[in-house]
Design an enzyme around this catalytic site. Structure first.
Site, PDB file in Angstrom:
ATOM      1  N   GLU A  31       0.187  -1.715  -0.018  1.00  0.00           N
ATOM      2  CA  GLU A  31      -0.080  -0.043  -0.526  1.00  0.00           C
ATOM      3  C   GLU A  31       0.915   1.185  -0.485  1.00  0.00           C
ATOM      4  OE1 GLU A  31      -3.961  -0.120   1.856  1.00  0.00           O
ATOM      5  OE2 GLU A  31      -2.548  -1.808   3.101  1.00  0.00           O
ATOM      6  N   SER A 183      -7.121  -2.088   1.319  1.00  0.00           N
ATOM      7  CA  SER A 183      -7.007  -1.705  -0.426  1.00  0.00           C
ATOM      8  C   SER A 183      -7.887  -3.148  -0.935  1.00  0.00           C
ATOM      9  CB  SER A 183      -5.522  -1.264  -1.226  1.00  0.00           C
ATOM     10  OG  SER A 183      -5.137  -0.224  -0.316  1.00  0.00           O
ATOM     11  N   ASP A 298     -17.257   2.133   6.282  1.00  0.00           N
ATOM     12  CA  ASP A 298     -17.702   1.788   4.994  1.00  0.00           C
ATOM     13  C   ASP A 298     -18.874   0.787   5.566  1.00  0.00           C
ATOM     14  OD1 ASP A 298     -15.851   3.078   3.795  1.00  0.00           O
ATOM     15  OD2 ASP A 298     -14.912   1.071   2.917  1.00  0.00           O
ATOM     16  N   GLU A 312     -16.439  -1.690   7.321  1.00  0.00           N
ATOM     17  CA  GLU A 312     -15.251  -1.268   7.976  1.00  0.00           C
ATOM     18  C   GLU A 312     -15.272  -0.466   8.533  1.00  0.00           C
ATOM     19  OE1 GLU A 312     -12.032  -3.557   5.764  1.00  0.00           O
ATOM     20  OE2 GLU A 312     -11.796  -1.600   4.050  1.00  0.00           O
ATOM     21  N   ASN A 314     -11.687   2.384   8.212  1.00  0.00           N
ATOM     22  CA  ASN A 314     -10.455   2.833   8.036  1.00  0.00           C
ATOM     23  C   ASN A 314      -9.986   4.423   8.231  1.00  0.00           C
ATOM     24  OD1 ASN A 314      -7.876   4.027   6.303  1.00  0.00           O
ATOM     25  ND2 ASN A 314      -9.027   2.871   4.099  1.00  0.00           N
ATOM     26  N   SER A 323      -9.835  10.234  -4.528  1.00  0.00           N
ATOM     27  CA  SER A 323     -10.198   9.529  -3.643  1.00  0.00           C
ATOM     28  C   SER A 323     -11.551   9.391  -2.697  1.00  0.00           C
ATOM     29  CB  SER A 323      -9.211   9.381  -2.453  1.00  0.00           C
ATOM     30  OG  SER A 323      -8.018   8.703  -2.507  1.00  0.00           O
TER      31      SER A 323
END
Length: 353
Positions: A31, A183, A298, A312, A314, A323
């Protein structure tokens, strides 16, 4: 605002000096490539009249800053300082834009806590906890109006019996993913039991994910991503949601990073009631997990029931121009430069309290 000593300056006339920001990027995983793109964008947006910004790369073999002359200058790990042309640069704040380990899993945060350097992200415990999807779900499971999919958390010791553990407890289709990855690396949608073992191996063997796997019952519905942050005044601000529509089976690595595979709608088409419910849930998630700075949640909106299902959280969301968070900041009517300034000022304010 509390300032640390900068460039060896001690006179009171220097109190108006610009805030020195370490823009921390890179990382130990695949990442890192995304981290560099994110930090490049943040760098371009930060007000250089207000902030002296020093990009700092964290790599396995070294921590360093590259000067304007192209010279690679190592970070002094005793206090995260730089020595440039004989002057010691001590930072006021670290702006962490490092996806994956060690920037998203609490390791870097713990180090910054030990040396007393404020930073823009969640604390060490929250960062470590939220990298573990299974543990996070356990803490959020009783939030009103928030649902979590039935799941099985597998450790390495379960690997031999994993297929039977899943088929006994869950119903097809399954969503198989590394418990501590990012990711969408190592994720699979499984529609038949015959494909389960291959998906489990892929998730267990994904690099830098701790060899733990979370298997969930697949939720059918619309997928959303929504940011929230605490501003410099201490207020929680929920950003507009983004709906994710992809031509692929799910929002995987390719869907995230290959143009044309995904449609992202910001702000999402939600009713006022759905917006209010999502905002209430996301605020409670932020508070329950003791978050700081910006995070992104999310979730699914299940087709048949209109229930919000947690996917989840982040804690170091991507910050490329495309983004989700920058999209949502713009939809909120805010400039990215002002948004990033809010995160810096909030980190500095919390460090003086």
């Amino acid at each position: 605002m509390k300032h640390r000593e900068n460039n060896g300056c001690r006179d009171d006339k220097y109190l108006h000096m610009k805030t020195k920001v370490a823009l921390v990027t890179g990382g130990y995983t695949g990442e890192a490539e995304i981290s560099f793109k994110s930090s490049d964008f943040v760098y371009s947006q930060l007000d250089k009249a207000k902030y002296d910004v020093y990009p700092v790369t964290i790599a396995l073999d070294s921590w360093f800053h590259v000067s304007e002359q192209g010279i690679k200058i190592p970070i002094n790990r005793e206090d995260f300082s730089l020595t440039i042309d004989g002057h010691v640069v001590k930072f006021d704040v670290a702006f962490i834009i490092l996806h994956g380990t060690p920037g998203e899993d609490g390791r870097l945060q713990g180090y910054f806590d030990m040396i007393g350097l404020p930073y823009t992200s969640c604390g060490a415990l929250t960062s470590a906890l939220t990298m573990n999807k299974g543990y996070t779900k356990s803490i959020l499971a009783d939030i009103p109006d928030l649902h979590v999919a039935n799941s099985v958390l597998l450790f390495e010791s379960h690997r031999r019996d994993a297929v039977s553990l899943i088929t006994e407890r869950l119903s097809l289709p399954y969503f198989v993913k590394p418990n501590a990855g990012g990711s969408s690396i190592g994720m699979s949608k499984v529609k038949e039991d015959a494909a389960l073992q291959e998906a489990l191996d892929k998730a267990f063997d994904a690099a830098n994910t701790g060899r733990q796997v979370l298997v969930e019952e697949f939720v059918t519905g619309r997928e959303f991503s929504q940011g929230i942050f605490r501003d410099s005044a201490g207020e929680l601000v929920v950003l507009p949601a983004t709906e994710v529509r992809t031509t692929r089976e799910f929002f995987d690595f390719e869907a995230k990073y290959i143009p044309g595979l995904t449609e992202e709608i910001t702000p999402a088409d939600l009713t006022d009631e759905q917006k209010d419910r999502a905002s209430r849930i996301i605020r409670e998630i932020y508070i329950r997990l003791n978050c700081r700075g910006m995070v992104r949640v999310d979730f699914f909106l299940e087709a048949e029931t209109d229930r919000f299902y947690f996917i989840e959280i982040n804690t170091i969301p991507g910050q490329t121009p495309q983004s989700f968070i920058p999209q949502q900041v713009r939809a909120f009517g805010m400039k990215e430069s002002d948004f990033y300034a809010e995160l810096i000022e909030a980190a500095l304010s919390s460090s003086t309290q």
